[in-house]
Design a protein around this motif. Sequence first.
Motif: not given
Length: 309
Positions: A239, A236, A172, A191, A176, A233, A178
């Motif tokens: 993921v 954006e 990511a 996601y 991010h 990725v 995550l």
Amino acid sequence: MNFQQLRIIRETVRQGFNLTEVANALFTSQSGVSKHIKDLEDELGVELFIRKGKRFLGLTDPGKELLTIVERMLLDAGNIKRLAEQFSLRDEGQLTIATTHTQARYALPQVVTAFKRAFPRVHLVLHQASPDELVRLLLAGDADIGIATEAVTEVSELVSFPYYSWNHCVIAPPEHPLHSQQLTLETLAEYPLVTYHHGFTGRARIDSAFAEAGLAPDIVMAALDADVIKTYVELELGVGIVASMAVDPLRDHGVQVVAGEPLFGQQTSRIAIRRGHYLRSYAYRFIELCAPALNEKSVRQALSPATQE
């Protein structure tokens, strides 16, 4: 009976019984193809193809059995040529490797470099292919060695050996959210995801892991190789789930690996060879450079008829 007739029988099946395509593939005329088939059928006293008018629809029962023999005869004819070259041109010739993008991009560069240093006069051809196409190239004798994770263990005409094991990782952008969460299938499924296309680089294992957990991930984009996945990725789009060896922290500044245990199990990339395909000595050396435990003696033993029974 002659080898051109045998080639035409094999090529007719490969081209879906389209005689125009057979003629193009063998650089001859359609009328010549038809005559060779008719002459062979007359000589054998049986029809080899199911016909509807002038169209060929498939093989008859005798044709199916003949095709097996034809494939073996043409394979051995190629083996005779390679055997002669083995003793007359020991360090010259061509080695064709059929492999996927992931292997060609991330696993093979050092092997190829070492091989070319050892055999500078061997013309090394890297044929990038999907796993299914790779299998077809091996079966057709158009590739000497195949390297892939999928498909090669499912074909009885091929023998395969473990090359190396690897895992998928989750990537990511650096900021991010995550990165601050515990990595689980449940959190990942929240996601949008970007990963490999079906049939490539362990995608089946990814799908089965989510299915077994009762999850339906939102895969917004599927690509054939990790470079494309990393690009989107970084933009954006979602993921990413990629092969771990495809991520280099020194190069991939726009993405980071999300910390956590591997979620999709271990994968094994394999080296595959068609049974009965004669390999030059430098081909065994290429295999050994990939996996040192696979020396010429052990590979020959695995390919021998006694091990196939």
